[in-house]
Write a protein that holds these residues in place. Structure first.
Motif, PDB file in Angstrom:
ATOM      1  N   GLY A 128       0.779  -1.232   0.000  1.00 26.61           N
ATOM      2  CA  GLY A 128       0.000   0.000   0.000  1.00 26.61           C
ATOM      3  C   GLY A 128       0.808   1.279   0.000  1.00 26.61           C
ATOM      4  O   GLY A 128       0.246   2.367   0.047  1.00 26.61           O
ATOM      5  N   ALA A 129       2.151   1.181  -0.084  1.00 29.38           N
ATOM      6  CA  ALA A 129       3.001   2.365   0.063  1.00 29.38           C
ATOM      7  C   ALA A 129       3.251   3.120  -1.237  1.00 29.38           C
ATOM      8  O   ALA A 129       3.903   4.163  -1.225  1.00 29.38           O
ATOM      9  CB  ALA A 129       4.339   1.962   0.686  1.00 29.38           C
ATOM     10  N   GLY A 130       2.762   2.606  -2.354  1.00 24.10           N
ATOM     11  CA  GLY A 130       2.990   3.284  -3.622  1.00 24.10           C
ATOM     12  C   GLY A 130       2.232   2.594  -4.746  1.00 24.10           C
ATOM     13  O   GLY A 130       1.337   1.780  -4.496  1.00 24.10           O
ATOM     14  N   TYR A 131       2.618   2.940  -5.982  1.00 20.82           N
ATOM     15  CA  TYR A 131       1.931   2.400  -7.154  1.00 20.82           C
ATOM     16  C   TYR A 131       2.925   1.799  -8.143  1.00 20.82           C
ATOM     17  O   TYR A 131       4.050   2.281  -8.280  1.00 20.82           O
ATOM     18  CB  TYR A 131       1.122   3.495  -7.867  1.00 20.82           C
ATOM     19  N   THR A 132       2.460   0.778  -8.826  1.00 22.04           N
ATOM     20  CA  THR A 132       3.210   0.130  -9.899  1.00 22.04           C
ATOM     21  C   THR A 132       2.468   0.354 -11.207  1.00 22.04           C
ATOM     22  O   THR A 132       1.239   0.347 -11.236  1.00 22.04           O
ATOM     23  CB  THR A 132       3.325  -1.390  -9.629  1.00 22.04           C
ATOM     24  N   LEU A 133       3.207   0.554 -12.271  1.00 19.07           N
ATOM     25  CA  LEU A 133       2.643   0.591 -13.609  1.00 19.07           C
ATOM     26  C   LEU A 133       2.945  -0.768 -14.242  1.00 19.07           C
ATOM     27  O   LEU A 133       4.096  -1.079 -14.531  1.00 19.07           O
ATOM     28  CB  LEU A 133       3.285   1.726 -14.407  1.00 19.07           C
ATOM     29  N   GLU A 134       1.909  -1.562 -14.404  1.00 17.74           N
ATOM     30  CA  GLU A 134       2.077  -2.913 -14.929  1.00 17.74           C
ATOM     31  C   GLU A 134       2.070  -2.878 -16.456  1.00 17.74           C
ATOM     32  O   GLU A 134       1.094  -2.451 -17.068  1.00 17.74           O
ATOM     33  CB  GLU A 134       0.956  -3.806 -14.408  1.00 17.74           C
ATOM     34  N   LEU A 135       3.163  -3.345 -17.071  1.00 16.29           N
ATOM     35  CA  LEU A 135       3.285  -3.331 -18.525  1.00 16.29           C
ATOM     36  C   LEU A 135       2.658  -4.575 -19.141  1.00 16.29           C
ATOM     37  O   LEU A 135       1.993  -4.497 -20.174  1.00 16.29           O
ATOM     38  CB  LEU A 135       4.753  -3.230 -18.937  1.00 16.29           C
ATOM     39  N   ALA A 136       2.895  -5.729 -18.529  1.00 15.01           N
ATOM     40  CA  ALA A 136       2.346  -6.988 -19.040  1.00 15.01           C
ATOM     41  C   ALA A 136       2.409  -8.032 -17.939  1.00 15.01           C
ATOM     42  O   ALA A 136       3.218  -7.934 -17.023  1.00 15.01           O
ATOM     43  CB  ALA A 136       3.123  -7.458 -20.267  1.00 15.01           C
ATOM     44  N   ARG A 137       1.551  -9.035 -18.057  1.00 12.27           N
ATOM     45  CA  ARG A 137       1.546 -10.147 -17.103  1.00 12.27           C
ATOM     46  C   ARG A 137       0.987 -11.381 -17.784  1.00 12.27           C
ATOM     47  O   ARG A 137       0.353 -11.309 -18.824  1.00 12.27           O
ATOM     48  CB  ARG A 137       0.735  -9.823 -15.860  1.00 12.27           C
ATOM     49  N   SER A 138       1.198 -12.534 -17.138  1.00 11.60           N
ATOM     50  CA  SER A 138       0.726 -13.796 -17.703  1.00 11.60           C
ATOM     51  C   SER A 138      -0.793 -13.863 -17.670  1.00 11.60           C
ATOM     52  O   SER A 138      -1.440 -13.905 -18.716  1.00 11.60           O
ATOM     53  CB  SER A 138       1.342 -14.974 -16.950  1.00 11.60           C
ATOM     54  N   THR A 139      -1.374 -13.891 -16.484  1.00 16.82           N
ATOM     55  CA  THR A 139      -2.831 -13.993 -16.319  1.00 16.82           C
ATOM     56  C   THR A 139      -3.203 -13.354 -14.997  1.00 16.82           C
ATOM     57  O   THR A 139      -2.355 -12.958 -14.212  1.00 16.82           O
ATOM     58  CB  THR A 139      -3.296 -15.470 -16.276  1.00 16.82           C
TER      59      THR A 139
END
Length: 193
Positions: free
Chosen positions: A18-29
């Motif tokens: 909960g301490a920040g944010y991620t920008l997810e580019l791609a993932r499996s499922t």
């Protein structure tokens, strides 16, 4: 299947702690942080603190922008500056200390019992040619300089923070990064075990 991804395609997600944010580019499922075999992301680290654990996973982290960070991984200190990377277990106790200002990092997290990973940064102006039979091929361009990628004779142009995502790969791919001004790109290959 080949997809050209731009920042508008990436998904903003809250960190597990909960301490920040991620920008997810791609993932499996999957839709949450417990339902994937691999995941590629970027994060802005604005304060020092603990990293979220990812049990049973392997992680590779690279500093993209900023002066760098010092990582404590199971009590061992590692200092990373721009385009320096560190692999570590998702089971490890990890915390970071900013060396100066906030940084942006780039991450691969994957399940090593299901995928073998090859992770490399290509920093060169010379033409680079390679062949890959990996199930997933992911190329990320962090630079303001455009990146040309030729795949089996077709050319793709990647702008800053654009990605090329090849998946459901069933044939050996012939990839060429033509000669250009100095390029910096990340090449990730994931092969099912």
């Amino acid at each position: 299947m080949i997809q050209l991804l731009t920042p508008s395609d990436y998904r903003k997600m809250r960190w597990k702690n909960g301490a920040g944010y991620t920008l997810e580019l791609a993932r499996s499922t999957g839709e949450n942080l417990a339902e994937f075999d691999w995941r590629i992301s970027m994060a802005d680290v604005t304060t020092s603190g603990a990293f979220s654990p990812f049990q049973g996973m392997q992680r590779i982290l690279t500093v993209l922008e900023g002066a760098g960070i010092a990582l404590q991984v199971d009590g061992e200190r590692h200092t990373l500056q721009t385009l320096q990377s560190l692999p570590f277990s998702g089971d490890s106790m990890v915390s970071c200390e900013l060396l100066e200002d906030p940084i942006r990092d780039f991450n691969l997290i994957y399940q090593p019992e299901r995928y073998a990973a090859r992770y490399q940064w290509v920093v060169s102006h010379e033409a680079t040619e390679f062949f890959s039979s990996a199930d997933i091929i992911f190329i990320f361009n962090p630079s303001v300089e455009p990146l040309a990628v030729r795949i089996d004779g077709k050319i793709f142009q990647l702008g800053q923070q654009h990605s090329l995502y090849l998946h459901s790969n069933i044939n050996v791919k012939h990839l060429i990064l033509p000669r250009s001004t100095l390029r910096q790109c990340c090449l990730i290959e994931l092969t099912k075990i």
